[in-house]
Scaffold this motif. Structure first.
Motif, PDB file in Angstrom:
ATOM      1  N   ALA A   1     -23.041 -40.585 -37.828  1.00 11.49           N
ATOM      2  CA  ALA A   1     -23.470 -40.287 -36.454  1.00 11.49           C
ATOM      3  C   ALA A   1     -22.270 -39.846 -35.619  1.00 11.49           C
ATOM      4  CB  ALA A   1     -24.104 -41.526 -35.840  1.00 11.49           C
ATOM      5  N   ARG A   2     -21.109 -40.491 -35.853  1.00 11.09           N
ATOM      6  CA  ARG A   2     -19.919 -40.123 -35.073  1.00 11.09           C
ATOM      7  C   ARG A   2     -19.445 -38.709 -35.433  1.00 11.09           C
ATOM      8  NH1 ARG A   2     -15.418 -42.728 -35.640  1.00 11.09           N
ATOM      9  NH2 ARG A   2     -15.922 -44.010 -37.431  1.00 11.09           N
ATOM     10  N   ALA A   3     -19.476 -38.397 -36.719  1.00  3.45           N
ATOM     11  CA  ALA A   3     -19.046 -37.054 -37.148  1.00  3.45           C
ATOM     12  C   ALA A   3     -19.998 -36.000 -36.574  1.00  3.45           C
ATOM     13  CB  ALA A   3     -19.009 -36.977 -38.672  1.00  3.45           C
ATOM     14  N   GLU A   4     -21.274 -36.315 -36.540  1.00  4.35           N
ATOM     15  CA  GLU A   4     -22.263 -35.362 -36.028  1.00  4.35           C
ATOM     16  C   GLU A   4     -22.067 -35.138 -34.521  1.00  4.35           C
ATOM     17  OE1 GLU A   4     -25.898 -36.217 -37.914  1.00  4.35           O
ATOM     18  OE2 GLU A   4     -26.615 -34.160 -37.661  1.00  4.35           O
ATOM     19  N   ALA A   5     -21.739 -36.229 -33.806  1.00  3.62           N
ATOM     20  CA  ALA A   5     -21.504 -36.104 -32.350  1.00  3.62           C
ATOM     21  C   ALA A   5     -20.286 -35.201 -32.104  1.00  3.62           C
ATOM     22  CB  ALA A   5     -21.290 -37.482 -31.742  1.00  3.62           C
ATOM     23  N   ILE A   6     -19.245 -35.351 -32.925  1.00  2.00           N
ATOM     24  CA  ILE A   6     -18.041 -34.511 -32.765  1.00  2.00           C
ATOM     25  C   ILE A   6     -18.398 -33.050 -33.089  1.00  2.00           C
ATOM     26  CG2 ILE A   6     -15.664 -34.111 -33.557  1.00  2.00           C
ATOM     27  CD1 ILE A   6     -15.506 -37.141 -34.206  1.00  2.00           C
ATOM     28  N   HIS A   7     -19.221 -32.874 -34.095  1.00  4.87           N
ATOM     29  CA  HIS A   7     -19.689 -31.519 -34.445  1.00  4.87           C
ATOM     30  C   HIS A   7     -20.342 -30.868 -33.216  1.00  4.87           C
ATOM     31  CE1 HIS A   7     -21.550 -28.194 -36.488  1.00  4.87           C
ATOM     32  NE2 HIS A   7     -22.769 -28.711 -36.507  1.00  4.87           N
ATOM     33  N   HIS A   8     -21.250 -31.589 -32.579  1.00  6.38           N
ATOM     34  CA  HIS A   8     -21.955 -30.991 -31.439  1.00  6.38           C
ATOM     35  C   HIS A   8     -21.008 -30.746 -30.263  1.00  6.38           C
ATOM     36  CE1 HIS A   8     -25.661 -32.672 -33.569  1.00  6.38           C
ATOM     37  NE2 HIS A   8     -25.665 -31.354 -33.687  1.00  6.38           N
ATOM     38  N   GLU A   9     -20.054 -31.617 -30.088  1.00  6.82           N
ATOM     39  CA  GLU A   9     -19.091 -31.415 -29.000  1.00  6.82           C
ATOM     40  C   GLU A   9     -18.245 -30.149 -29.254  1.00  6.82           C
ATOM     41  OE1 GLU A   9     -16.279 -34.621 -28.489  1.00  6.82           O
ATOM     42  OE2 GLU A   9     -15.657 -33.886 -26.519  1.00  6.82           O
ATOM     43  N   PHE A  10     -17.820 -29.959 -30.506  1.00  8.48           N
ATOM     44  CA  PHE A  10     -17.027 -28.749 -30.820  1.00  8.48           C
ATOM     45  C   PHE A  10     -17.870 -27.487 -30.613  1.00  8.48           C
ATOM     46  CE2 PHE A  10     -13.496 -30.463 -33.887  1.00  8.48           C
ATOM     47  CZ  PHE A  10     -13.172 -31.446 -32.971  1.00  8.48           C
ATOM     48  N   VAL A  11     -19.139 -27.567 -30.991  1.00  9.69           N
ATOM     49  CA  VAL A  11     -20.016 -26.394 -30.830  1.00  9.69           C
ATOM     50  C   VAL A  11     -20.140 -26.046 -29.341  1.00  9.69           C
ATOM     51  CG1 VAL A  11     -22.367 -25.489 -31.143  1.00  9.69           C
ATOM     52  CG2 VAL A  11     -21.268 -26.766 -32.997  1.00  9.69           C
ATOM     53  N   GLU A  12     -20.283 -27.089 -28.530  1.00  8.04           N
ATOM     54  CA  GLU A  12     -20.367 -26.888 -27.074  1.00  8.04           C
ATOM     55  C   GLU A  12     -19.150 -26.130 -26.544  1.00  8.04           C
ATOM     56  OE1 GLU A  12     -20.576 -30.373 -24.230  1.00  8.04           O
ATOM     57  OE2 GLU A  12     -22.260 -30.705 -25.622  1.00  8.04           O
ATOM     58  N   HIS A  13     -17.974 -26.458 -27.122  1.00  9.81           N
ATOM     59  CA  HIS A  13     -16.732 -25.815 -26.670  1.00  9.81           C
ATOM     60  C   HIS A  13     -16.382 -24.574 -27.499  1.00  9.81           C
ATOM     61  CE1 HIS A  13     -15.381 -29.013 -23.856  1.00  9.81           C
ATOM     62  NE2 HIS A  13     -16.073 -29.797 -24.657  1.00  9.81           N
ATOM     63  N   ARG A  14     -17.273 -24.184 -28.404  1.00  9.51           N
ATOM     64  CA  ARG A  14     -17.054 -23.032 -29.306  1.00  9.51           C
ATOM     65  C   ARG A  14     -15.824 -23.191 -30.198  1.00  9.51           C
ATOM     66  NH1 ARG A  14     -15.802 -18.244 -28.283  1.00  9.51           N
ATOM     67  NH2 ARG A  14     -16.858 -17.211 -29.982  1.00  9.51           N
ATOM     68  N   LEU A  15     -15.465 -24.415 -30.533  1.00 11.31           N
ATOM     69  CA  LEU A  15     -14.269 -24.637 -31.358  1.00 11.31           C
ATOM     70  C   LEU A  15     -14.635 -24.600 -32.844  1.00 11.31           C
ATOM     71  CD1 LEU A  15     -12.800 -27.615 -29.298  1.00 11.31           C
ATOM     72  CD2 LEU A  15     -11.850 -25.288 -29.459  1.00 11.31           C
ATOM     73  N   SER A  16     -13.745 -23.984 -33.649  1.00  9.50           N
ATOM     74  CA  SER A  16     -14.005 -23.918 -35.085  1.00  9.50           C
ATOM     75  C   SER A  16     -12.694 -24.070 -35.864  1.00  9.50           C
ATOM     76  CB  SER A  16     -14.669 -22.579 -35.427  1.00  9.50           C
ATOM     77  OG  SER A  16     -14.756 -22.449 -36.825  1.00  9.50           O
ATOM     78  N   PRO A  17     -12.483 -25.232 -36.480  1.00  9.73           N
ATOM     79  CA  PRO A  17     -11.225 -25.443 -37.219  1.00  9.73           C
ATOM     80  C   PRO A  17     -11.241 -24.794 -38.615  1.00  9.73           C
ATOM     81  CG  PRO A  17     -12.539 -27.450 -37.235  1.00  9.73           C
ATOM     82  CD  PRO A  17     -13.332 -26.443 -36.459  1.00  9.73           C
ATOM     83  N   GLY A  18     -11.306 -23.472 -38.640  1.00  7.77           N
ATOM     84  CA  GLY A  18     -11.418 -22.729 -39.917  1.00  7.77           C
ATOM     85  C   GLY A  18     -10.206 -22.901 -40.814  1.00  7.77           C
ATOM     86  N   GLY A  19      -9.019 -23.081 -40.217  1.00  7.26           N
ATOM     87  CA  GLY A  19      -7.813 -23.293 -41.029  1.00  7.26           C
ATOM     88  C   GLY A  19      -7.916 -24.597 -41.798  1.00  7.26           C
ATOM     89  N   ALA A  20      -8.383 -25.651 -41.129  1.00  8.74           N
ATOM     90  CA  ALA A  20      -8.545 -26.956 -41.797  1.00  8.74           C
ATOM     91  C   ALA A  20      -9.589 -26.837 -42.911  1.00  8.74           C
ATOM     92  CB  ALA A  20      -8.964 -28.018 -40.783  1.00  8.74           C
ATOM     93  N   ALA A  21     -10.649 -26.056 -42.674  1.00 14.46           N
ATOM     94  CA  ALA A  21     -11.683 -25.857 -43.703  1.00 14.46           C
ATOM     95  C   ALA A  21     -11.078 -25.194 -44.947  1.00 14.46           C
ATOM     96  CB  ALA A  21     -12.816 -24.999 -43.141  1.00 14.46           C
ATOM     97  N   ASP A  22     -10.248 -24.169 -44.738  1.00 14.94           N
ATOM     98  CA  ASP A  22      -9.596 -23.497 -45.879  1.00 14.94           C
ATOM     99  C   ASP A  22      -8.708 -24.468 -46.648  1.00 14.94           C
ATOM    100  OD1 ASP A  22     -10.674 -21.087 -45.020  1.00 14.94           O
ATOM    101  OD2 ASP A  22      -8.883 -20.527 -43.875  1.00 14.94           O
ATOM    102  N   LEU A  23      -7.968 -25.292 -45.897  1.00 12.94           N
ATOM    103  CA  LEU A  23      -7.021 -26.212 -46.544  1.00 12.94           C
ATOM    104  C   LEU A  23      -7.762 -27.307 -47.312  1.00 12.94           C
ATOM    105  CD1 LEU A  23      -4.517 -26.333 -43.557  1.00 12.94           C
ATOM    106  CD2 LEU A  23      -4.035 -25.342 -45.809  1.00 12.94           C
TER     107      LEU A  23
END
Ligand SMILES: CC(C)(COP(=O)(O)OP(=O)(O)OC[C@H]1O[C@@H](n2cnc3c(N)ncnc32)[C@H](O)[C@@H]1O)[C@@H](O)C(=O)NCCC(=O)NCCS
Ligand SMILES: Nc1ncnc2c1ncn2[C@@H]1O[C@H](COP(=O)(O)OP(=O)(O)OP(=O)(O)O)[C@@H](O)[C@H]1O
Length: 301
Positions: A262-284
């Motif tokens: 639930a906590r990870a999902e809440a952070i997901h929605h917060e990042f979406v709200e701010h249009r943030l996407s940690p693509g570099g971390a995803a690649d790593l």
């Protein structure tokens, strides 16, 4: 005793076939590692089969098309790495792969960071194998730095061989003094070897499953990495938010906490709200999965 010429030839052919088979298997591992990242959910701001995260121009099917376009690339760069090719040659393969990816996605950048990061690591793994070394994270990283470290440092200041004046990453690097993918490469991908891999192993050693291991490793990466994608979209304030939320998630025990999903999902929605996407971390994260698999670890379903 000298072997007859024909026997030498047969032995050489056998060795060559074994090496080709290894490069094909390594390419499969690279694609599976990228797929392992794609299918993970919840994953703050990032594209997954569940939703498009902070993106409106790509979804999981765009990533799948991109993945298919990279099949040949990983096997080619592994073969080149095994033969000890120069960085110029690896870079040529990387630029061609970027072009194929952009054709497959209709111009959308799905895997630019991954082409660089998993490509260089595939070359290094294959190079170790070509020299009949035991595959270990230490050997793979040392080989990368010994073979291509100087060239990767040079690449930090170049335009990357592309035609456009400056990428998002270079603009962010200049504006916010953050290193991004190029610096990661020049230092031998410290975030893969010193952050993500130890976290994957720690979560597995604590008896939690592969899904939890990937989640904890992603949060550990987001807490540490200077991700040019995040700076590009959210500036320094966005980067601070990503790091703070990730540190908090880990400080509360990561996936050992009963309410982690639930906590990870809440952070997901917060990042979406701010249009943030940690693509570099995803690649790593995908890169850490590749090293884990190449050194004998399982990539669970
Ligand atoms: C080095 C690369 C990634 C260029 O990066 P650049 O800094 O110019 O930024 P750009 O915005 O184009 O893409 C950066 C990508 O890296 C990833 N990324 C962002 N921050 C980080 C980080 N800290 N660590 C790792 N990856 C990161 C993101 O996914 C992002 O999409 C690469 O695209 C490149 O130079 N390609 C040319 C081909 C080449 O030289 N290949 C080398 C051999 S394979
Ligand atoms: N699951 C994922 N979801 C989203 N991005 C990812 C994912 N995995 C990796 N990435 C990385 O994030 C990058 C995409 O980010 P982004 O769309 O911000 O890039 P851009 O096209 O350079 O920027 P913009 O769309 O803001 O103009 C890709 O290069 C990719 O390497």
């Amino acid at each position: 005793m000298r072997l007859p010429v024909a026997m030498h030839y047969t032995e050489r052919r056998r060795r060559q076939r074994r090496q080709q088979a290894f490069c094909r298997e390594l390419a499969r591992m690279a694609l599976r590692s990228l797929h392992q990242e794609l299918t993970l959910y919840p994953k703050p701001g990032l594209v997954s089969p569940v939703d498009k995260g902070s993106h409106d121009d790509m979804d999981a099917s765009t990533f799948m098309r991109s993945l298919f376009s990279l099949r040949r690339y990983f096997s080619d760069i592994a073969t080149a790495g095994m033969a000890g090719a120069s960085f110029t040659e690896l870079k040529r393969l990387g630029i061609e792969a970027e072009q194929r990816m952009l054709r497959a996605t209709g111009g959308i950048n799905t895997h630019r960071g991954a082409i660089f990061c998993l490509g260089m690591l595939s070359a290094s793994i294959a190079c170790c194998r070509g020299q009949e070394m035991m595959l270990s994270p230490q050997a793979i990283r040392a080989t990368l730095l010994i073979r291509w470290g100087d060239a990767l440092t040079g690449h930090t200041n170049s335009k990357g061989g592309r035609e456009e004046p400056a990428s998002h990453g270079l603009r962010v690097a200049a504006r916010h003094a953050v290193g991004g993918a190029r610096e990661e490469g020049a230092l031998g991908f410290p975030s893969v070897f010193e952050i993500a891999l130890p976290q994957l192993q720690a979560t597995l050693a604590a008896g939690r499953d592969w899904h939890c291991a990937k989640t904890d490793a992603l949060f550990a990466l987001m807490a540490h990495v200077s991700d040019t994608n995040v700076y590009h979209r959210g500036g320094a304030a966005g980067a601070a938010l990503v790091q703070q939320r990730s540190r908090d998630f880990l400080a509360q025990g990561g996936t050992s906490d009963g309410a982690w999903q639930a906590r990870a999902e809440a952070i997901h929605h917060e990042f979406v709200e701010h249009r943030l996407s940690p693509g570099g971390a995803a690649d790593l994260l995908a890169a850490a999965c590749l090293i884990h698999a190449a050194c004998g670890g399982e990539l669970a379903a």
